[in-house]
Design an enzyme around this catalytic site. Structure first.
Site, PDB file in Angstrom:
ATOM      1  N   ASN A 184       0.858  -1.191   0.000  1.00 56.10           N
ATOM      2  CA  ASN A 184       0.000   0.000   0.000  1.00 56.10           C
ATOM      3  C   ASN A 184       0.891   1.237   0.000  1.00 56.10           C
ATOM      4  O   ASN A 184       1.521   1.556   1.011  1.00 56.10           O
ATOM      5  CB  ASN A 184      -0.901  -0.029   1.251  1.00 56.10           C
ATOM      6  N   TRP A 185       0.914   1.907  -1.127  1.00 55.92           N
ATOM      7  CA  TRP A 185       1.816   3.061  -1.273  1.00 55.92           C
ATOM      8  C   TRP A 185       1.311   4.325  -0.584  1.00 55.92           C
ATOM      9  O   TRP A 185       2.042   5.308  -0.477  1.00 55.92           O
ATOM     10  CB  TRP A 185       2.052   3.341  -2.763  1.00 55.92           C
ATOM     11  N   LYS A 186       0.049   4.341  -0.193  1.00 57.55           N
ATOM     12  CA  LYS A 186      -0.520   5.560   0.422  1.00 57.55           C
ATOM     13  C   LYS A 186      -0.217   6.767  -0.490  1.00 57.55           C
ATOM     14  O   LYS A 186      -0.313   6.626  -1.697  1.00 57.55           O
ATOM     15  CB  LYS A 186       0.002   5.734   1.857  1.00 57.55           C
ATOM     16  N   HIS A 218      -9.139   1.567   5.586  1.00 52.31           N
ATOM     17  CA  HIS A 218      -7.827   1.751   6.217  1.00 52.31           C
ATOM     18  C   HIS A 218      -7.983   2.721   7.393  1.00 52.31           C
ATOM     19  O   HIS A 218      -8.792   3.654   7.323  1.00 52.31           O
ATOM     20  CB  HIS A 218      -6.812   2.294   5.203  1.00 52.31           C
ATOM     21  N   GLU A 257      -4.875  -4.843  10.764  1.00 57.71           N
ATOM     22  CA  GLU A 257      -3.801  -3.862  10.965  1.00 57.71           C
ATOM     23  C   GLU A 257      -4.003  -3.150  12.295  1.00 57.71           C
ATOM     24  O   GLU A 257      -4.776  -2.178  12.364  1.00 57.71           O
ATOM     25  CB  GLU A 257      -3.817  -2.807   9.846  1.00 57.71           C
ATOM     26  N   GLY A 279       3.412   1.822  11.038  1.00 55.24           N
ATOM     27  CA  GLY A 279       4.495   2.804  10.948  1.00 55.24           C
ATOM     28  C   GLY A 279       5.286   3.015  12.226  1.00 55.24           C
ATOM     29  O   GLY A 279       6.032   3.988  12.341  1.00 55.24           O
ATOM     30  N   SER A 302       4.065  -2.477  10.112  1.00 52.98           N
ATOM     31  CA  SER A 302       5.521  -2.550  10.308  1.00 52.98           C
ATOM     32  C   SER A 302       6.165  -3.844   9.817  1.00 52.98           C
ATOM     33  O   SER A 302       7.188  -4.269  10.369  1.00 52.98           O
ATOM     34  CB  SER A 302       5.864  -2.315  11.791  1.00 52.98           C
TER      35      SER A 302
HETATM   36  P1  13P Z   1       3.570   0.091   7.612  1.00 56.13           P
HETATM   37  O1  13P Z   1       3.992  -1.200   6.959  1.00 56.13           O
HETATM   38  O2  13P Z   1       4.354   1.273   7.117  1.00 56.13           O
HETATM   39  O3  13P Z   1       3.505  -0.012   9.081  1.00 56.13           O
HETATM   40  O4  13P Z   1       2.069   0.401   7.108  1.00 56.13           O
HETATM   41  C1  13P Z   1       1.112  -0.571   7.208  1.00 56.13           C
HETATM   42  C2  13P Z   1      -0.106  -0.091   6.510  1.00 56.13           C
HETATM   43  O5  13P Z   1      -0.765   0.816   6.968  1.00 56.13           O
HETATM   44  C3  13P Z   1      -0.468  -0.723   5.237  1.00 56.13           C
HETATM   45  O6  13P Z   1      -1.741  -0.392   4.848  1.00 56.13           O
END
Ligand code: 13P
Length: 253
Positions: A11-13, A101, A170, A176, A214
């Site tokens: 997920n690149w956000k 999300h 999640e 993060g 993470s």
């Molecule tokens: P991280 O892997 O950066 O913790 O993010 C997870 C996430 O939110 C994926 O949608």
């Protein structure tokens, strides 16, 4: 060790411009060359909406599928400035849709809106990745299961095709932060989520349940022992081909 299909979803956000396609090309090249394991997993990347069309065209019939990160809760066309519907996203070649999300829940997505997003995505033949997860306070107060159950039963319905639904667990406190759940807790939570899903869909097979938060090339070794987990939703590490490939390599090592 795993023998059922696993997902590695990046997920690149809010990351990526046209030239970031080189990251995907390297991942695609790796998966193509990975003859030993590539039939055991699927790789999906969800770039921002601005890149879906060009990336989906470029990787048509390749080892990478393209998805979207969110859609508006009303479908088709509407007087909603700045919004994009599931129909529009399907039209430019996406195959997957992330819904719920925590970034979007925090900004106002309600369960009713998420139900509508799931339904619209499925109606447009997109596979849905519904994100669920407790925050730090829920965890501290032992409310994790209660929160997860509510997030799932308020959104999913038996009439949805369970084969097109994927859950991404999640925990918000993990996104993060570098913090990950204890393997024994994660196993329990995954089993709990699958039980709820089997109950909703009245099936003996649960939809896939992924873990996200993470995940990296080092801690993946802790997750791979939990065969109940059907894959991973990867944020930060998916923005680097090397880090993303390391996760897959170390999972199958
Ligand atoms: P991280 O892997 O950066 O913790 O993010 C997870 C996430 O939110 C994926 O949608």
């Amino acid at each position: 060790m795993a023998n059922n299909m696993k997902y590695f979803i990046g997920n690149w956000k809010m990351f990526g411009v046209s030239k970031s396609i080189s990251i995907l090309s390297k991942i695609n090249k790796f998966v193509k060359s990975d003859k030993k394991f590539n039939k055991k997993y699927r790789t999906v990347i969800t770039p921002p909406n601005t890149l879906i069309e060009s990336y989906a065209k470029f990787f048509l019939n390749q080892k990478i599928s393209i998805g979207a990160q969110n859609c508006y809760h009303k479908d088709n066309y509407g007087a909603n400035t700045g919004s994009v519907s599931a129909l529009m996203i399907k039209n430019v070649g996406a195959q997957y849709m992330i819904v719920g999300h925590s970034d979007n829940r925090t900004e106002g997505d309600t369960d009713a809106m998420l139900k509508s997003k799931v339904e619209n995505s499925l109606n447009n033949k997109l596979k849905v990745i519904l994100c669920v997860g407790e925050n730090k306070i829920d965890k501290k107060k032992n409310r994790t299961f209660k929160v997860l159950k509510k997030q799932i039963v308020n959104v999913l319905e038996k009439k949805f095709n369970y084969k097109d639904v994927i859950i991404a667990y999640e925990p918000i406190w993990s996104i993060g932060t570098g913090k990950i759940p204890e393997p024994k807790d994660l196993l329990k939570t995954t089993i709990f989520i699958k039980k709820i899903l089997k109950n909703i869909f009245k099936t003996s097979n649960s939809p896939a349940v992924l873990y996200g938060g993470s995940v990296d090339g080092t801690n993946i070794s802790q997750f791979k022992r939990i065969n109940e987990i059907d894959g991973f939703l990867i944020g930060g590490a998916s923005k680097s081909d090397k880090k993303f490939i390391d996760i897959i390599k170390n999972y199958y090592k």
